[in-house]
Design a protein around this motif. Structure first.
Motif, PDB file in Angstrom:
ATOM      1  N   GLU A 422       0.807  -1.223   0.000  1.00 24.51           N
ATOM      2  CA  GLU A 422       0.000   0.000   0.000  1.00 24.51           C
ATOM      3  C   GLU A 422       0.836   1.267   0.000  1.00 24.51           C
ATOM      4  O   GLU A 422       0.389   2.312  -0.476  1.00 24.51           O
ATOM      5  CB  GLU A 422      -0.927  -0.012   1.215  1.00 24.51           C
ATOM      6  N   ILE A 423       2.063   1.202   0.523  1.00 26.40           N
ATOM      7  CA  ILE A 423       2.922   2.377   0.493  1.00 26.40           C
ATOM      8  C   ILE A 423       3.218   2.783  -0.950  1.00 26.40           C
ATOM      9  O   ILE A 423       3.334   3.969  -1.280  1.00 26.40           O
ATOM     10  CB  ILE A 423       4.240   2.114   1.268  1.00 26.40           C
ATOM     11  N   LEU A 424       3.317   1.768  -1.830  1.00 27.06           N
ATOM     12  CA  LEU A 424       3.543   2.050  -3.243  1.00 27.06           C
ATOM     13  C   LEU A 424       2.267   2.540  -3.922  1.00 27.06           C
ATOM     14  O   LEU A 424       2.307   3.435  -4.765  1.00 27.06           O
ATOM     15  CB  LEU A 424       4.054   0.789  -3.947  1.00 27.06           C
ATOM     16  N   VAL A 425       1.141   1.948  -3.535  1.00 28.08           N
ATOM     17  CA  VAL A 425      -0.134   2.367  -4.126  1.00 28.08           C
ATOM     18  C   VAL A 425      -0.429   3.821  -3.782  1.00 28.08           C
ATOM     19  O   VAL A 425      -0.841   4.618  -4.627  1.00 28.08           O
ATOM     20  CB  VAL A 425      -1.277   1.451  -3.649  1.00 28.08           C
ATOM     21  N   LEU A 426      -0.211   4.180  -2.517  1.00 25.59           N
ATOM     22  CA  LEU A 426      -0.486   5.552  -2.084  1.00 25.59           C
ATOM     23  C   LEU A 426       0.394   6.570  -2.790  1.00 25.59           C
ATOM     24  O   LEU A 426       0.000   7.718  -2.974  1.00 25.59           O
ATOM     25  CB  LEU A 426      -0.301   5.667  -0.566  1.00 25.59           C
ATOM     26  N   SER A 427       1.577   6.146  -3.186  1.00 30.08           N
ATOM     27  CA  SER A 427       2.483   7.084  -3.849  1.00 30.08           C
ATOM     28  C   SER A 427       1.938   7.536  -5.200  1.00 30.08           C
ATOM     29  O   SER A 427       2.327   8.584  -5.711  1.00 30.08           O
ATOM     30  CB  SER A 427       3.862   6.443  -4.032  1.00 30.08           C
ATOM     31  N   PHE A 428       1.019   6.771  -5.780  1.00 28.33           N
ATOM     32  CA  PHE A 428       0.407   7.187  -7.036  1.00 28.33           C
ATOM     33  C   PHE A 428      -0.549   8.363  -6.832  1.00 28.33           C
ATOM     34  O   PHE A 428      -0.832   9.098  -7.766  1.00 28.33           O
ATOM     35  CB  PHE A 428      -0.359   6.015  -7.657  1.00 28.33           C
ATOM     36  N   PHE A 429      -1.052   8.494  -5.606  1.00 24.12           N
ATOM     37  CA  PHE A 429      -1.981   9.580  -5.306  1.00 24.12           C
ATOM     38  C   PHE A 429      -1.303  10.718  -4.542  1.00 24.12           C
ATOM     39  O   PHE A 429      -1.675  11.871  -4.690  1.00 24.12           O
ATOM     40  CB  PHE A 429      -3.161   9.048  -4.474  1.00 24.12           C
ATOM     41  N   TYR A 430      -0.311  10.362  -3.714  1.00 27.62           N
ATOM     42  CA  TYR A 430       0.379  11.363  -2.901  1.00 27.62           C
ATOM     43  C   TYR A 430       1.880  11.151  -3.078  1.00 27.62           C
ATOM     44  O   TYR A 430       2.458  10.218  -2.519  1.00 27.62           O
ATOM     45  CB  TYR A 430      -0.003  11.232  -1.419  1.00 27.62           C
ATOM     46  N   ARG A 431       2.493  12.019  -3.854  1.00 28.85           N
ATOM     47  CA  ARG A 431       3.910  11.847  -4.162  1.00 28.85           C
ATOM     48  C   ARG A 431       4.792  11.910  -2.924  1.00 28.85           C
ATOM     49  O   ARG A 431       5.869  11.315  -2.887  1.00 28.85           O
ATOM     50  CB  ARG A 431       4.363  12.923  -5.159  1.00 28.85           C
ATOM     51  N   HIS A 432       4.340  12.634  -1.885  1.00 33.20           N
ATOM     52  CA  HIS A 432       5.182  12.733  -0.695  1.00 33.20           C
ATOM     53  C   HIS A 432       5.312  11.405   0.025  1.00 33.20           C
ATOM     54  O   HIS A 432       6.157  11.265   0.929  1.00 33.20           O
ATOM     55  CB  HIS A 432       4.631  13.800   0.256  1.00 33.20           C
ATOM     56  N   MET A 433       4.508  10.398  -0.321  1.00 25.99           N
ATOM     57  CA  MET A 433       4.691   9.065   0.248  1.00 25.99           C
ATOM     58  C   MET A 433       6.039   8.489  -0.167  1.00 25.99           C
ATOM     59  O   MET A 433       6.633   7.689   0.561  1.00 25.99           O
ATOM     60  CB  MET A 433       3.555   8.135  -0.193  1.00 25.99           C
ATOM     61  N   LEU A 434       6.526   8.890  -1.348  1.00 22.76           N
ATOM     62  CA  LEU A 434       7.863   8.459  -1.759  1.00 22.76           C
ATOM     63  C   LEU A 434       8.919   9.034  -0.830  1.00 22.76           C
ATOM     64  O   LEU A 434       9.921   8.366  -0.518  1.00 22.76           O
ATOM     65  CB  LEU A 434       8.133   8.916  -3.199  1.00 22.76           C
ATOM     66  N   THR A 435       8.717  10.271  -0.390  1.00 25.26           N
ATOM     67  CA  THR A 435       9.636  10.871   0.576  1.00 25.26           C
ATOM     68  C   THR A 435       9.633  10.084   1.872  1.00 25.26           C
ATOM     69  O   THR A 435      10.694   9.805   2.450  1.00 25.26           O
ATOM     70  CB  THR A 435       9.234  12.336   0.837  1.00 25.26           C
ATOM     71  N   ALA A 436       8.424   9.716   2.332  1.00 23.83           N
ATOM     72  CA  ALA A 436       8.331   8.920   3.559  1.00 23.83           C
ATOM     73  C   ALA A 436       9.050   7.588   3.393  1.00 23.83           C
ATOM     74  O   ALA A 436       9.754   7.113   4.307  1.00 23.83           O
ATOM     75  CB  ALA A 436       6.861   8.705   3.930  1.00 23.83           C
ATOM     76  N   GLY A 437       8.882   6.950   2.217  1.00 24.73           N
ATOM     77  CA  GLY A 437       9.564   5.679   1.970  1.00 24.73           C
ATOM     78  C   GLY A 437      11.072   5.822   1.941  1.00 24.73           C
ATOM     79  O   GLY A 437      11.798   4.985   2.496  1.00 24.73           O
ATOM     80  N   LEU A 438      11.572   6.882   1.312  1.00 24.00           N
ATOM     81  CA  LEU A 438      13.026   7.093   1.250  1.00 24.00           C
ATOM     82  C   LEU A 438      13.604   7.433   2.618  1.00 24.00           C
ATOM     83  O   LEU A 438      14.751   7.069   2.921  1.00 24.00           O
ATOM     84  CB  LEU A 438      13.334   8.216   0.254  1.00 24.00           C
ATOM     85  N   LEU A 439      12.833   8.120   3.443  1.00 26.60           N
ATOM     86  CA  LEU A 439      13.274   8.371   4.819  1.00 26.60           C
ATOM     87  C   LEU A 439      13.383   7.062   5.589  1.00 26.60           C
ATOM     88  O   LEU A 439      14.308   6.864   6.393  1.00 26.60           O
ATOM     89  CB  LEU A 439      12.304   9.325   5.523  1.00 26.60           C
ATOM     90  N   ALA A 440      12.434   6.157   5.320  1.00 27.62           N
ATOM     91  CA  ALA A 440      12.511   4.831   5.951  1.00 27.62           C
ATOM     92  C   ALA A 440      13.703   4.046   5.424  1.00 27.62           C
ATOM     93  O   ALA A 440      14.386   3.339   6.174  1.00 27.62           O
ATOM     94  CB  ALA A 440      11.207   4.070   5.711  1.00 27.62           C
ATOM     95  N   PHE A 441      13.971   4.183   4.124  1.00 21.66           N
ATOM     96  CA  PHE A 441      15.136   3.527   3.536  1.00 21.66           C
ATOM     97  C   PHE A 441      16.428   4.006   4.193  1.00 21.66           C
ATOM     98  O   PHE A 441      17.378   3.231   4.365  1.00 21.66           O
ATOM     99  CB  PHE A 441      15.206   3.825   2.036  1.00 21.66           C
ATOM    100  N   ALA A 442      16.470   5.290   4.558  1.00 20.51           N
ATOM    101  CA  ALA A 442      17.680   5.841   5.177  1.00 20.51           C
ATOM    102  C   ALA A 442      17.995   5.143   6.496  1.00 20.51           C
ATOM    103  O   ALA A 442      19.157   5.099   6.928  1.00 20.51           O
ATOM    104  CB  ALA A 442      17.505   7.347   5.407  1.00 20.51           C
ATOM    105  N   GLY A 443      16.990   4.593   7.150  1.00 21.71           N
ATOM    106  CA  GLY A 443      17.216   3.886   8.415  1.00 21.71           C
ATOM    107  C   GLY A 443      17.540   2.420   8.253  1.00 21.71           C
ATOM    108  O   GLY A 443      17.768   1.724   9.257  1.00 21.71           O
ATOM    109  N   TRP A 444      17.575   1.948   6.994  1.00 18.00           N
ATOM    110  CA  TRP A 444      17.827   0.529   6.756  1.00 18.00           C
ATOM    111  C   TRP A 444      19.165   0.037   7.328  1.00 18.00           C
ATOM    112  O   TRP A 444      19.214  -1.039   7.943  1.00 18.00           O
ATOM    113  CB  TRP A 444      17.735   0.269   5.242  1.00 18.00           C
TER     114      TRP A 444
END
Length: 797
Positions: A422-444
């Motif tokens: 759903e994080i990917l699905v939401l990014s189609f409607f709200y581009r800032h979800m990609l920012t949230a995902g990349l911030l999560a990636f930074a903590g990997w």
């Protein structure tokens, strides 16, 4: 295994094609009976002025001195006719707008395959129903209405298509050409008895298409002096046309006039989406059958426009763009266009209640006829037991089914679904979800041993993840051209090239002259791209057009960018860096602002990802025979090096899908026509050519995808995983997303709602299909090797 792969690919093609069969077949139906008002019409003739690309606010507002830019039109509003806003629908493009105006329906979606230029299906229009129509203007617009008209009663006069040049010094000539030709036409009619006789018939239409405002808006923006001065020119031209017509017909009071626009334009000079500046167009009408101005003390609109325009005392009547077609038909007494869905705006009519009632009834019958034909056609191709009305008892059954599911299972399933796909699905409607995902990636790195084993790689991963997270927060459209950001991106690429070149020279015992020459040539391409971009921007700003030398260099750089990577060594980092340099030289030419930095930051993150994945593989105790710096791309596949799948491989597949979605929406929204800025192709051409411009912009969109897929090719190689295994996991993830969007596809609502739902599904379904071909392209770019002189060379690492 091959059979299952082919079968799976076939199923994807079937599902992909089903959407086009269901939603992209023409909705138009034929076989209806023409309907027209039986009472005598108020007008014998109609004059339609369409100022292409004219915004409502720019026309209605007063200038800095408190004067109107269109004094004649404003005088009409205050003393002679009625006015309001015409609300358009998406896509706000020239063809769809004119189809809605003249044919009364919102664009047949199958016309997108023709580039909004040709008629994929025949349709009826006001011009077709008229006794005679004379039209002047752009060949793109006039010919599509003449093509579908029966008989010899539609006459078109167009200028050459090459005249539509965004880089031309003065594009107001597109409008003065129309006005001059109309004057010559009526002058010649006085000495031509046959033409004079036709002009005095009833049910005739004059259509003047004025393209100068739209062209000036694209070239100079709607806030420019050129755009606003063009409005003054059009206003003066219309005043002269009205005077000529009234004089020709002896002021008989039988002429109805309509002035409007097919679409508006954003502040940055584009159109195609649903911003109010694009969908709010002016509508002014006067003459036979039209109400005179009505002064009111209060209006039903609560927006601030009336006060800003100082028109709060004159009654404003807004309409939908498709409503203009039935209004024009009722004014001159021709049948309503058969495919029209417009509703007659009776408040504009100055006629008896009987005429209004008859016209409304005729309008209703005409729309009902379409429904009857559509229902009959649907019933003929549908199994009898499936052709049943929709029942609400369906939703109730679904709710009852959900209540039978155990709450714990439902909540757990929902959480897993949200955390993953759903994080990917939401990014189609709200581009800032990609920012949230990349911030999560930074903590990997912190939740793995990567932080303790490789701090430099971890810090690089965190830095570039955070840097890439900035791009989805930037505006999709509306950005002003910033040539200095493009130059900055080029300088950063050159600086990075120098660092890499220095590193290669130090690392290698001997640096082959051919390799050094190739790197220097690619750096020269970057420099040339920067110079051409800056020179072209400066030349267009001075209204000097696109220099021929710049155009030649741009096309040469584009051609060489597809070949130069194949000349570089096949060692992993050298080949990937060569691909980056070649693609960046083209991307700079296609950039107008901050997006020039996007592929560079994305590529840096991809380089770090490749190194990070090898480190994580070593954490599982899997020995890597080679360091990343010594790995080579190879065409042959050694199945002995393949390993079994691990749970971590699902994360790798998810990373790829996420990076691909980021490439989709990182700097814009390719599901929206409005995200395309024509200024991005001005280094290659300025004369309007939709297919060539579209191809160039599509290549610009594909460049980030190619960079991600090349990095993915390296990840598969360094992690010793079968490409089929990892690729199939990617297909599974994208298929789950596609299933989600499949149920969101709709065929009702506005064109924007329908188009968005379809485009989202098409994008995700395309991912499963296009990934196969992108994977092949990435394999070609990374493994194939061309020689300078045809002799094999030895490379020392």
């Amino acid at each position: 295994m091959l059979l299952f792969f082919i079968l799976g690919l076939f199923v994807h093609f079937v599902f992909f094609g089903s959407i086009f069969d269901i939603y992209f077949t023409s909705p138009l139906v034929h076989g209806m009976t023409p309907q027209f008002t039986p009472l005598p019409p108020p007008a014998k003739r109609l004059v339609l002025f369409v100022a292409d690309g004219l915004r409502a606010d720019t026309l209605y507002e007063l200038d800095e001195n408190g004067n109107s830019r269109a004094p004649f039109i404003r005088n009409i509003i205050m003393h002679e006719g009625s006015w309001g806003l015409s609300h358009t629908r998406v896509p706000t493009e020239s063809r769809p707008g004119h189809v809605a105006l003249i044919a009364g329906f919102y664009e047949d979606v199958s016309a997108v395959a023709k580039g909004w230029k040709e008629n994929p299906v025949e349709f009826d229009s006001l011009i077709n129903e008229s006794k005679y129509t004379w039209s002047w203007g752009s060949p793109d617009i006039l010919t599509m209405f003449a093509k579908g008209a029966y008989g010899d009663h539609v006459f078109t006069y167009t200028y050459d298509a090459d005249s539509e040049d965004f880089g031309a010094h003065d594009v107001t000539k597109l409008d003065t050409w129309v006005f001059d030709k109309v004057k010559e036409f009526f002058h010649a009619a006085r000495n031509n008895q046959s033409l004079f006789s036709k002009l005095n018939e009833e049910k005739i239409v004059f259509f003047l298409h004025l393209l100068g405002i739209d062209t000036n808006g694209h070239a100079h923006r709607p806030s420019s002096r050129e755009y606003k001065d063009n409005i003054k020119l059009v206003d003066a031209g219309i005043k002269e046309m009205v005077s000529i017509l009234e004089h020709f017909y002896g002021n008989d009071g039988k002429t109805a006039f309509i002035f409007t626009s097919d679409h508006g334009m954003t502040d940055w000079g584009s159109h195609g989406a649903g911003h109010p500046s694009e969908t709010l167009t002016p509508f002014v009408t006067w003459g036979a059958g039209i109400k005179y101005p009505q002064k009111v003390s209060a209006q039903k609109f609560d927006d601030a426009f009336l006060k800003e325009w100082r028109l709060e005392s004159w009654k404003r009547q807004d309409i939908h763009q498709a409503d203009i077609a039935p209004l024009m038909a009722s004014l001159i007494g021709v049948p309503f266009p058969l495919n029209s869905v417009g509703i007659l705006p009776v408040d504009y009519l100055n006629n008896t209640d009987l005429f209004k009632a008859e016209s409304m009834f005729t309008n209703a019958i005409q729309i009902l006829e379409q429904f009857k034909v559509k229902m009959t056609q649907k019933k003929e191709v549908t199994l009898p037991f499936l052709f049943i009305p929709f029942k609400f008892q369906v939703i109730q059954d679904f709710v009852t089914l959900l209540l039978t599911v155990p709450p714990s299972y439902f909540v757990g399933y929902l959480l897993v679904f949200i955390l993953g796909i759903e994080i990917l699905v939401l990014s189609f409607f709200y581009r800032h979800m990609l920012t949230a995902g990349l911030l999560a990636f930074a903590g990997w790195p912190f939740i793995t041993q990567l932080w303790t084993r490789a701090k430099s790689i971890s810090l690089s991963w965190i830095f570039f993840s955070l840097l890439l997270a900035v791009f989805p927060l930037m505006p999709v459209v509306g950005r002003k051209p910033d040539i200095f950001l493009v130059m900055g991106a080029g300088l950063l690429v050159l600086l990075l090239s120098l660092c890499v070149l220095t590193s290669l020279i130090k690392r290698k015992d001997s640096f082959i002259n051919e390799e050094l020459l190739l790197h220097l040539f690619q750096m020269l391409s970057i420099v040339l791209s920067m110079c051409v971009t800056y020179s072209t921007h400066s030349s267009l700003r001075k209204k000097q057009g696109l220099p021929l030398l710049n155009q030649i260099i741009s096309w040469l750089i584009l051609a060489f960018s597809l070949v130069l990577p194949l000349l570089s060594p096949t060692s992993l980092f050298e080949r990937l860096f060569s691909i980056l340099l070649s693609l960046m030289s083209t991307y700079i030419l296609l950039s107008t602002g901050y997006e020039a930095l996007f592929p560079l930051v994305l590529s840096c993150l991809m380089f770090v990802w490749i190194q990070a994945e090898q480190e994580t593989l070593q954490q599982r105790g899997i020995s890597c025979k080679q360091k990343v710096t010594s790995v080579r791309f190879t065409c042959s596949t050694d199945i002995t090096q393949f390993r079994q799948l691990y749970l971590d491989d699902v994360r790798r597949a998810f990373f790829l899908v996420f990076f691909l979605v980021t490439a989709f929406f990182g700097t814009g929204n390719i599901a929206s026509v409005n995200s395309f800025d024509l200024a991005s192709v001005y280094c290659f051409l300025t004369v309007f050519s939709p297919f060539m411009m579209g191809a160039l912009m599509m290549w610009k969109i594909l460049i980030p995808f190619v960079l991600v897929m090349c990095a993915f090719e390296a990840v598969q190689l360094t992690t010793q995983l079968s490409s089929k295994s990892l690729f199939l996991m990617v297909l599974v993830i994208s298929d789950i997303m596609a299933l989600h969007f499949f149920f969101l596809v709709k065929d009702y609502g506005s064109w924007l709602d329908i188009g968005t739902s379809i485009s989202h599904y098409v994008i995700v379904m395309s991912m499963t299909i296009v990934l196969v071909f992108l994977n092949g392209l990435a394999h070609l770019l990374t493994t194939k090797k061309l020689r300078f002189c045809g002799k094999p060379k030895s490379h020392l690492i």
